[in-house]
Design a protein around this motif. Sequence first.
Motif, mmCIF file in Angstrom:
data_model
loop_
_atom_site.group_PDB
_atom_site.id
_atom_site.type_symbol
_atom_site.label_atom_id
_atom_site.label_comp_id
_atom_site.label_asym_id
_atom_site.label_seq_id
_atom_site.Cartn_x
_atom_site.Cartn_y
_atom_site.Cartn_z
ATOM 1 N N PRO A 287 14.493 -27.954 12.382
ATOM 2 C CA PRO A 287 15.500 -27.385 13.287
ATOM 3 C C PRO A 287 15.860 -28.363 14.403
ATOM 4 O O PRO A 287 15.011 -29.098 14.908
ATOM 5 N N ALA A 288 17.126 -28.373 14.760
ATOM 6 C CA ALA A 288 17.553 -29.201 15.886
ATOM 7 C C ALA A 288 16.989 -28.609 17.172
ATOM 8 O O ALA A 288 16.772 -27.397 17.274
ATOM 9 N N PRO B 201 17.864 -25.671 8.113
ATOM 10 C CA PRO B 201 18.291 -25.705 9.509
ATOM 11 C C PRO B 201 19.388 -26.740 9.735
ATOM 12 O O PRO B 201 19.740 -27.508 8.838
ATOM 13 N N LEU B 202 19.895 -26.781 10.950
ATOM 14 C CA LEU B 202 20.948 -27.721 11.295
ATOM 15 C C LEU B 202 20.449 -29.148 11.400
ATOM 16 O O LEU B 202 21.167 -30.090 11.061
ATOM 17 N N GLY B 203 19.244 -29.332 11.867
ATOM 18 C CA GLY B 203 18.727 -30.675 12.125
ATOM 19 C C GLY B 203 18.843 -31.604 10.939
ATOM 20 O O GLY B 203 18.476 -31.248 9.816
ATOM 21 N N GLY B 204 19.353 -32.812 11.176
ATOM 22 C CA GLY B 204 19.539 -33.772 10.100
ATOM 23 C C GLY B 204 18.246 -34.249 9.480
ATOM 24 O O GLY B 204 18.240 -34.787 8.371
ATOM 25 N N ALA C 37 22.578 -34.199 13.066
ATOM 26 C CA ALA C 37 22.384 -33.426 14.301
ATOM 27 C C ALA C 37 20.930 -33.471 14.747
ATOM 28 O O ALA C 37 20.000 -33.402 13.936
ATOM 29 N N GLU C 38 20.737 -33.554 16.074
ATOM 30 C CA GLU C 38 19.392 -33.570 16.640
ATOM 31 C C GLU C 38 19.196 -32.526 17.730
ATOM 32 O O GLU C 38 18.135 -31.929 17.832
ATOM 33 N N THR C 39 20.227 -32.305 18.557
ATOM 34 C CA THR C 39 20.071 -31.438 19.726
ATOM 35 C C THR C 39 21.323 -30.602 19.950
ATOM 36 O O THR C 39 22.445 -31.088 19.791
ATOM 37 N N ALA D 182 17.006 -22.699 18.044
ATOM 38 C CA ALA D 182 16.500 -21.335 18.253
ATOM 39 C C ALA D 182 17.068 -20.725 19.530
ATOM 40 O O ALA D 182 17.410 -19.533 19.569
ATOM 41 N N THR D 183 17.214 -21.540 20.562
ATOM 42 C CA THR D 183 17.722 -21.050 21.841
ATOM 43 C C THR D 183 19.132 -20.480 21.711
ATOM 44 O O THR D 183 19.471 -19.463 22.320
ATOM 45 N N HIS D 184 19.953 -21.128 20.902
ATOM 46 C CA HIS D 184 21.348 -20.720 20.760
ATOM 47 C C HIS D 184 21.606 -19.980 19.441
ATOM 48 O O HIS D 184 22.739 -19.969 18.949
#
Length: 469
Positions: free
Chosen positions: A168-169, A161-164, A275-277, A173-175
């Motif tokens: 997942p950040a 996922p993107l989250g560092g 990335a977090e959010t 999932a929303t975007h």
Amino acid sequence: MENMPVAVIGGGPIGLAAAAHLIDRGIAVRVYEAGDAVATNIRDWGHVHLFSPWRYNIDPVSRMLLAGTGWREPNADMCPTGADLVADYLEPLSQVPAMASAIEFGARVTAIGRSGIDKISSRDRSGHPFLLSVASRAGVVRRDLARAIIDASGTWTSPNPLGGSGLPADGEATHAKRIAYGIPDVLGRDRAAYAGRTTLVFGAGHSAANVLLDLQALSLEATGTQAIWVTRGSDLSRVYGGGSNDQLSGRADLGQCLKEQVEGGQIPLITGFAAETIREEDGRLHVEGTTTYGRRTIGPADRIVVCTGQRPDLALTREIRVDLDPRLESVRALGPMIDPNLHSCGSVPPHGHREVSHPEPGFYTVGIKSYGRAPTFLMLTGYEQVRSVVAAIAGDMGAANDVRLILPETGVCRANPSSPAACCDSASSLPPPAVSEVGAVPDQKSGCCRASAAEPMPAPARTCCASAT
């Protein structure tokens, strides 16, 4: 159990090579491919060229199976795209009668166990056949038995996922509809999604390099197209490469071209960002995260491409005894050899059935899945793995133990001197490269040299990225 087949999970190049070796030795085999055709994962990046020419991309025993079918082997000096690899090699191989009868499409293996016993039971595990839970396209689930299993299912469908943090950040999932993972076809089928838009590209490997350079090429054709490169770390030596010391010239030129585009200001670079959010504001995306200097927000952007690697699907093997490296989720024996925290030269010692086996007798993890989360797997490694594994299944331990594997150096070494896996030996001692990896091609539209290894270039040609404009 001698009358039961060996189950091969995955119909990509390594899975088909395993099947070819089993067929060659007269061992019954069943290949389970979740997609509707062979090499479903490769088709996803079919627009990307490999680093190495055809002569290094074909398994020797698979070549023997094809030889009697009228198949015409591609030009040995040319570098194929992923689509070429499928159309000119893997599809014809899958149509060889002995292979075609062994492959089942639309068959997803969802779980593996031992018939009659659970994971806790230790007594006579090797005397119980493997039990595979297989789901069809229609969702019908059945149970199949196998004497041994070769897991070549890969990791492409399990992107990080993107989250560092590895999670997942928030908002990922929303975007999801505006986020792509892997290597989208920016100049082809996915062009409309990126033309005239700003895209954040996360990742510091060759997948990110390909996406960034494609977006830069698109910017010369579609006004308003912009790529912004974001990495978690600040050491970009692995993706920039070793220049003339890299034994794969296509890989070297890809990294050099990216470096020159960044240093020339065409591709903005943000390093050290976790990335977090992800949040939306006025219809555009903003990514919030942390750096060594505190919190930061990147944006606005229209799209996000996440090229942060893949991870193995561990749910598949939950009910059997596997031994994994705690950091990489690779087979444990390979962990210290391929850990990017220890070295980055791209080399790995010769290894075969012993290293890719597990405490569960008769179960093997091969191909890129054997590397877990490590990013340096090369196709030739998988071919040698399955050759050794099949020899072991056949009881030919002499051939199984005679493992020979020499891979090219990247020319970049960040070895930990205290580690026995240090890999800073002289690259000049190695023979010419014999490997495959996603790579780069000449791109006239971008004005940037993205040469493949199809035609070896003299050293002065390595400066083409600087002089092309």
